[in-house]
Design an enzyme around this catalytic site. Structure first.
Site, PDB file in Angstrom:
ATOM      1  N   ILE A 192     -25.336  -6.919  -4.385  1.00 13.78           N
ATOM      2  CA  ILE A 192     -25.537  -6.669  -5.813  1.00 13.78           C
ATOM      3  C   ILE A 192     -24.390  -7.311  -6.577  1.00 13.78           C
ATOM      4  O   ILE A 192     -23.220  -7.135  -6.221  1.00 13.78           O
ATOM      5  CB  ILE A 192     -25.670  -5.165  -6.143  1.00 13.78           C
ATOM      6  CG1 ILE A 192     -25.969  -4.989  -7.635  1.00 13.78           C
ATOM      7  CG2 ILE A 192     -24.460  -4.360  -5.692  1.00 13.78           C
ATOM      8  CD1 ILE A 192     -26.509  -3.619  -7.986  1.00 13.78           C
TER       9      ILE A 192
ATOM     10  N   GLU B 121     -23.571   5.824  -4.427  1.00 14.99           N
ATOM     11  CA  GLU B 121     -22.544   4.866  -4.032  1.00 14.99           C
ATOM     12  C   GLU B 121     -21.193   5.562  -3.873  1.00 14.99           C
ATOM     13  O   GLU B 121     -20.478   5.340  -2.887  1.00 14.99           O
ATOM     14  CB  GLU B 121     -22.427   3.754  -5.069  1.00 14.99           C
ATOM     15  CG  GLU B 121     -21.314   2.759  -4.769  1.00 14.99           C
ATOM     16  CD  GLU B 121     -21.211   1.634  -5.789  1.00 14.99           C
ATOM     17  OE1 GLU B 121     -20.275   0.819  -5.675  1.00 14.99           O
ATOM     18  OE2 GLU B 121     -22.063   1.568  -6.692  1.00 14.99           O
TER      19      GLU B 121
ATOM     20  N   ARG C 219       5.092   8.216  21.987  1.00 14.55           N
ATOM     21  CA  ARG C 219       6.262   7.470  21.516  1.00 14.55           C
ATOM     22  C   ARG C 219       7.517   8.346  21.556  1.00 14.55           C
ATOM     23  O   ARG C 219       7.496   9.493  21.101  1.00 14.55           O
ATOM     24  CB  ARG C 219       6.008   6.985  20.092  1.00 14.55           C
ATOM     25  CG  ARG C 219       7.155   6.200  19.473  1.00 14.55           C
ATOM     26  CD  ARG C 219       7.342   4.866  20.142  1.00 14.55           C
ATOM     27  NE  ARG C 219       8.378   4.081  19.460  1.00 14.55           N
ATOM     28  CZ  ARG C 219       8.885   2.959  19.933  1.00 14.55           C
ATOM     29  NH1 ARG C 219       8.450   2.471  21.087  1.00 14.55           N
ATOM     30  NH2 ARG C 219       9.820   2.313  19.274  1.00 14.55           N
TER      31      ARG C 219
ATOM     32  N   GLN D 117       3.895   5.627   8.479  1.00 13.30           N
ATOM     33  CA  GLN D 117       5.319   5.982   8.566  1.00 13.30           C
ATOM     34  C   GLN D 117       5.642   6.633   9.910  1.00 13.30           C
ATOM     35  O   GLN D 117       6.683   6.357  10.514  1.00 13.30           O
ATOM     36  CB  GLN D 117       5.687   6.924   7.420  1.00 13.30           C
ATOM     37  CG  GLN D 117       7.176   7.194   7.279  1.00 13.30           C
ATOM     38  CD  GLN D 117       7.935   5.999   6.717  1.00 13.30           C
ATOM     39  OE1 GLN D 117       7.330   5.088   6.178  1.00 13.30           O
ATOM     40  NE2 GLN D 117       9.251   6.007   6.859  1.00 13.30           N
TER      41      GLN D 117
END
Length: 383
Positions: free
Chosen positions: A124, A245, A271, A339
């Site tokens: 569109i 939408e 980690r 972060q």
């Protein structure tokens, strides 16, 4: 996580099918599609074969006529897997409904089967180089000449623009300055029409696998029967479809938040910093807890909006709230999760880096956050 009750068994079975399809047919190739600037055209045909395109289209046009929750599942799974190059949601949730709700019987029978099969990719064309959220500033014209409209103008930031076979073009059909919103109409333009040209595939901060293009119209002649709905009602049609939408964008935002949060939880468990897992630090736990609580609350709200939508009760204000809050949250979640990844969060091969870049446009397209605030604010002050 609070259990979701809006979906039934058949919906979850459909979700599993969509997820397996995407994991097999899209996930392994998405990185290459980012290099290419668009997805493989064959994915559209494959999705069509599986019934993943436009599931709400009625059986009389080749569809299955199910409720919007099936569309929502496709949107959520695409977002959850970070497959932001895939333009299925724009096609199924945004463009095709214009044809279904406003098209003539001939238009529906001509175009909808191809939209379902993937043979017709849609787009569109609203935004222009000089206009953004101000749709009444559109300058592309369509002047009647005998049995044809002649279109002249340019559009930009058009999703699916490089691959689209059929484009709904928002045009100014009444040049009278007093016409206001009634100056605009919607026209169906087939991509092989003389005078229609695609510009370059635009390079973006994110959504790198999604083809986003400039489109140009130079004396493009389309027959009068390509008018979608009635002349002068284009702006009305746009307003009627915007709630769905914006709900689609909200659904994608929450699913992306959930996925990236899970990626981050997994990462901080593995980690190590200062001799122990990053997850062991109180700051990490607090950040994750805050994000999880906010995402849970947003999921409940957006699911309620989805429930209202399938009951045909979601209004423009409710959809605007969902879009505003979910996409603003998405931005915060991506920032905080990046972060927590530290320097690796800035590396493109990590999902959080892609999600961070992809999320930024969510607060712009479909109506900016500022426009959402205007809609909500004006509703509060209305008599």
């Amino acid at each position: 996580m609070i259990p979701r009750t809006i979906f039934e068994t058949e919906h979850e079975q459909f979700r599993e099918s969509v997820r397996k399809f995407l994991e097999a047919e899209a996930v392994p190739y998405h990185e290459q599609w980012e290099e290419d600037g668009q997805i493989d055209r064959q994915l559209w045909y494959k999705a069509g074969e599986q019934g993943f395109l436009c599931p709400t289209v009625p059986e009389e046009y080749g569809g299955v006529g199910v409720d919007y929750r099936y569309n929502a599942i496709v949107t959520e799974e695409v977002a959850r897997l970070g497959l932001t190059g895939i333009g299925f949601t724009l096609h199924s949730d945004i463009v095709v409904p214009y044809i279904l709700h406003n098209g003539s019987e001939a238009q529906k029978r001509k175009y909808l089967p191809g939209c379902l099969s993937g043979e017709l990719v849609t787009a569109i064309a609203m935004t222009e180089p000089g206009t953004g959220s101000d749709l009444q500033g559109i300058k592309t014209t369509a002047e009647l000449d005998g049995d044809h409209y002649v279109i002249n103008g340019a559009k930009t930031f058009i999703t699916n623009g490089q691959q689209a076979d059929l484009v709904i073009v928002v045009c100014k059909t009444n040049q009278d300055s007093s016409a206001g919103a009634q100056a605009f109409s919607l026209l169906l333009v087939e991509a092989d029409t003389t005078g229609f040209q695609r510009g370059k595939n635009l390079k973006k901060i994110g959504l790198k696998a999604q083809d986003t293009s400039e489109l140009f119209f130079q004396d493009v002649r389309v027959p009068k029967e390509n008018l979608l709905g009635e002349e002068g009602k284009g702006f009305l049609y746009l307003m009627q479809e915007l709630s769905q939408e914006r709900l689609s964008l909200a659904l994608a935002a929450v699913s992306s938040c959930e996925a990236v949060l899970q990626h981050t939880v997994d990462y901080v468990k593995e980690r190590k910093a200062f001799g122990k897992p990053v997850a062991a630090f109180q700051n990490t736990q607090f950040k994750l807890a805050e994000l999880d609580a906010e995402i849970t609350a947003m999921r409940v709200f957006v699911d309620r909006c989805l429930e209202l939508h399938i009951q045909d009760k979601l209004d423009a204000v409710g959809a605007s709230k969902a879009k505003l809050l979910s996409t603003e949250l998405q931005g915060r979640v991506m920032d905080e999760c990046l972060q927590l990844h530290g320097g690796y969060g800035y590396m493109w091969e990590y999902p959080v880096a892609r999600a961070f870049a992809d999320a930024r446009v969510q607060r712009i397209y479909g109506g900016t956050s500022e426009v959402m605030k205007l809609i909500v604010g004006r509703s509060l002050l209305a008599d």
